[in-house]
Design a protein around this motif. Structure first.
Motif, PDB file in Angstrom:
ATOM      1  N   THR A  21       0.862  -1.182   0.000  1.00  0.00           N
ATOM      2  CA  THR A  21       0.000   0.000   0.000  1.00  0.00           C
ATOM      3  C   THR A  21       0.898   1.231   0.000  1.00  0.00           C
ATOM      4  O   THR A  21       2.111   1.134   0.248  1.00  0.00           O
ATOM      5  CB  THR A  21      -0.897   0.037   1.252  1.00  0.00           C
ATOM      6  OG1 THR A  21      -0.058   0.188   2.400  1.00  0.00           O
ATOM      7  CG2 THR A  21      -1.747  -1.215   1.374  1.00  0.00           C
ATOM      8  N   GLU A  22       0.326   2.384  -0.278  1.00  0.00           N
ATOM      9  CA  GLU A  22       1.105   3.633  -0.262  1.00  0.00           C
ATOM     10  C   GLU A  22       1.766   3.820   1.097  1.00  0.00           C
ATOM     11  O   GLU A  22       2.946   4.159   1.186  1.00  0.00           O
ATOM     12  CB  GLU A  22       0.202   4.842  -0.557  1.00  0.00           C
ATOM     13  CG  GLU A  22      -0.071   5.068  -2.010  1.00  0.00           C
ATOM     14  CD  GLU A  22       1.184   5.454  -2.790  1.00  0.00           C
ATOM     15  OE1 GLU A  22       2.017   6.230  -2.285  1.00  0.00           O
ATOM     16  OE2 GLU A  22       1.313   4.953  -3.917  1.00  0.00           O
ATOM     17  N   TYR A  25       4.661   1.372   1.652  1.00  0.00           N
ATOM     18  CA  TYR A  25       5.822   1.748   0.850  1.00  0.00           C
ATOM     19  C   TYR A  25       6.525   2.972   1.422  1.00  0.00           C
ATOM     20  O   TYR A  25       7.757   3.029   1.465  1.00  0.00           O
ATOM     21  CB  TYR A  25       5.419   1.995  -0.604  1.00  0.00           C
ATOM     22  CG  TYR A  25       6.613   2.241  -1.492  1.00  0.00           C
ATOM     23  CD1 TYR A  25       7.491   1.204  -1.797  1.00  0.00           C
ATOM     24  CD2 TYR A  25       6.891   3.505  -1.991  1.00  0.00           C
ATOM     25  CE1 TYR A  25       8.611   1.416  -2.589  1.00  0.00           C
ATOM     26  CE2 TYR A  25       8.003   3.734  -2.784  1.00  0.00           C
ATOM     27  CZ  TYR A  25       8.857   2.688  -3.082  1.00  0.00           C
ATOM     28  OH  TYR A  25       9.971   2.907  -3.850  1.00  0.00           O
ATOM     29  N   GLU A  26       5.758   3.949   1.901  1.00  0.00           N
ATOM     30  CA  GLU A  26       6.358   5.136   2.518  1.00  0.00           C
ATOM     31  C   GLU A  26       7.155   4.756   3.758  1.00  0.00           C
ATOM     32  O   GLU A  26       8.257   5.270   3.980  1.00  0.00           O
ATOM     33  CB  GLU A  26       5.278   6.159   2.869  1.00  0.00           C
ATOM     34  CG  GLU A  26       4.728   6.890   1.668  1.00  0.00           C
ATOM     35  CD  GLU A  26       3.595   7.837   2.037  1.00  0.00           C
ATOM     36  OE1 GLU A  26       3.473   8.200   3.224  1.00  0.00           O
ATOM     37  OE2 GLU A  26       2.846   8.211   1.117  1.00  0.00           O
ATOM     38  N   ILE A  27       6.600   3.846   4.549  1.00  0.00           N
ATOM     39  CA  ILE A  27       7.309   3.390   5.757  1.00  0.00           C
ATOM     40  C   ILE A  27       8.598   2.681   5.360  1.00  0.00           C
ATOM     41  O   ILE A  27       9.658   2.921   5.947  1.00  0.00           O
ATOM     42  CB  ILE A  27       6.404   2.470   6.609  1.00  0.00           C
ATOM     43  CG1 ILE A  27       5.260   3.279   7.217  1.00  0.00           C
ATOM     44  CG2 ILE A  27       7.212   1.774   7.697  1.00  0.00           C
ATOM     45  CD1 ILE A  27       4.187   2.430   7.857  1.00  0.00           C
ATOM     46  N   LEU A  28       8.511   1.809   4.364  1.00  0.00           N
ATOM     47  CA  LEU A  28       9.691   1.079   3.893  1.00  0.00           C
ATOM     48  C   LEU A  28      10.754   2.048   3.380  1.00  0.00           C
ATOM     49  O   LEU A  28      11.924   1.948   3.734  1.00  0.00           O
ATOM     50  CB  LEU A  28       9.295   0.086   2.795  1.00  0.00           C
ATOM     51  CG  LEU A  28      10.435  -0.713   2.150  1.00  0.00           C
ATOM     52  CD1 LEU A  28      11.122  -1.590   3.183  1.00  0.00           C
ATOM     53  CD2 LEU A  28       9.897  -1.544   1.004  1.00  0.00           C
TER      54      LEU A  28
END
Length: 130
Positions: A21-22, A25-28
């Motif tokens: 999810t967005e 991905y942002e956390i990653l």
């Protein structure tokens, strides 16, 4: 001049694709960036159970914080002098007991100042207490 070839054991030959999810991905991306690694390298380290160190640098140029840090340094110096006195065989007198209590009182006052500041910067701390 051509780039030197990697060893066979270091060459990455397999691709892995998966969906996020967005938010995931942002956390990653953020975690990889904070670790000073690419997303691929970060995922490889996590898969290999290697320790990943994430550095967070908080930057605050607040005069009140600088003042409190200076006060902590002074109190720490005083406590070191008291410890040195006792380590050299000093006896506990009323004067020394008063000095210790004064420094403890200073520390508690500073603790409450820091808690007040944290409330000012991050909202009311009482809101989150249960």
């Amino acid at each position: 001049m051509a780039r030197p070839k990697k060893d066979k054991c270091i060459t990455y030959t397999k691709d892995v694709h998966f969906r996020l999810t967005e938010t995931e991905y942002e956390i990653l991306q953020k975690t990889a960036h904070d670790s000073n690694l690419s997303v691929s390298e970060y995922v490889r380290k996590v898969l290999n159970n290697q320790k990943v160190i994430v550095n967070y640098n908080l930057v605050a140029d607040v005069p009140e914080i600088k003042k409190l840090l200076a006060e902590f340094g002074k109190i720490g110096s005083n406590l070191n002098q008291i410890a040195k006195y006792f380590n050299q065989g000093g006896i506990l007198s009323q004067e020394m007991r008063g000095e210790i209590n004064k420094r403890l009182r200073d520390l508690y006052e500073m603790k409450y100042k820091v808690m007040e500041m944290a409330g000012d910067f991050h909202g009311n701390t009482e809101t989150y207490r249960k």
